[in-house]
Design an enzyme around this catalytic site. Structure first.
Site, PDB file in Angstrom:
ATOM      1  N   SER A   1       0.975  -1.146  -0.128  1.00 25.73           N
ATOM      2  CA  SER A   1       0.007  -0.028  -0.078  1.00 25.73           C
ATOM      3  C   SER A   1       0.715   1.205  -0.045  1.00 25.73           C
ATOM      4  CB  SER A   1      -0.906  -0.096   1.379  1.00 25.73           C
ATOM      5  OG  SER A   1      -1.531   1.218   1.438  1.00 25.73           O
TER       6      SER A   1
ATOM      7  N   TYR B   1      -1.585  -0.894  10.875  1.00 26.67           N
ATOM      8  CA  TYR B   1      -1.742  -1.215   9.541  1.00 26.67           C
ATOM      9  C   TYR B   1      -0.720  -0.360   8.711  1.00 26.67           C
ATOM     10  CZ  TYR B   1      -3.579  -1.181   4.758  1.00 26.67           C
ATOM     11  OH  TYR B   1      -3.594  -1.208   3.195  1.00 26.67           O
TER      12      TYR B   1
END
Length: 256
Positions: free
Chosen positions: A138, A151
């Site tokens: 990501s 995360y």
């Protein structure tokens, strides 16, 4: 005939990546928790692409299930040429308030399962001198992420691990690529809680476009693929700002 294993393939980017590899002629092994959705995708792939699609439901946040997945493939005489580590999830909220179990499961899936599965499968790839690994990270990897601290940190690991592994495997004939998407139209936004944020809802790419970019980048043996000019601009911009500035900006954008 090559075989590609895709984790987290019951929806979103994983679903679309499975279709990409199948359209390229690979047999696919579909892995996720939802067997019904996997069977739906497998039937679609078999009918449209005429390749084999094997369904293995598994919760990879448990290490023993990663090992069982590998044993199951060995029992079926399935040799994996390409591993697509796509499974993962996020959770919006303050670290001290989010469930400790949910955050631990996040680390187990986003980091431990990815690492363990890669380690178990890659020796045979090296021996055969073909295939490789496509890790789905990501753009969160490029800065700290207050209110999603675990995360963001997990995706920083994925990027660093992929780059290190790529260098280790230079000259082996294997491809090692990290796909770094930004906000994407998938169940991730709803599942993580990010879907309600302006930064997520206003600039999402389709899962199909992200998967296509990742697939092409993997075939081209690119090291990092960041789909979408807005995402590339964001990552480039981060490099010009002090880390204290980027974390404060992200914290405000993800305020809870």
């Amino acid at each position: 005939m090559a075989t590609t294993l895709i984790t987290g393939s019951s929806s979103g980017i994983g679903w679309e990546l499975a279709k990409c590899f199948a359209s390229g002629g690979d047999d696919v092994v579909l892995v996720a928790r939802s067997e019904d959705k996997l069977q739906e995708l497998a039937e679609q792939i078999r009918n449209e692409q005429g390749v084999a699609a094997t369904v293995i439901p598994a919760d990879l946040s448990r290490s023993e299930n990663v090992d069982q997945l590998c044993r199951s493939m060995k029992e079926r005489s399935i040799a994996v040429d390409t591993l697509v580590n796509n499974a993962g999830f996020g959770a919006l909220g303050r670290f001290a308030e989010l469930s400790v179990d949910r955050q631990t499961d996040m680390l187990m899936l986003n980091i431990v399962a990815l690492t363990r599965l890669t380690r178990l499968l890659i020796p045979d790839m090296i021996h055969r001198k073909r295939g490789g690994v496509l890790n789905v990270g990501s753009i969160a990897a490029y800065q700290a992420g207050p209110n999603m601290s675990v995360y963001y940190a997990s995706k920083a690991y994925v990027l660093s691990f992929t780059e290190g592994l790529r260098e280790e495997l230079a000259g082996t004939g294997l491809h090692v690529t990290c796909l770094e998407p930004g906000p994407t139209q998938s169940s991730f936004g709803e599942d993580s809680g990010m879907g309600k944020l302006d930064m997520f809802s206003s600039s999402t790419m389709s899962a199909a476009a992200v998967a296509k970019a990742g697939y092409k980048g993997y075939l081209a043996d690119d090291d990092i693929v960041i789909p979408g000019w807005k995402n590339r601009l964001m990552v480039t911009s981060v490099g010009f700002l002090p880390r204290i500035a980027t974390r404060k900006i992200v914290g405000k954008l993800q305020s809870v």
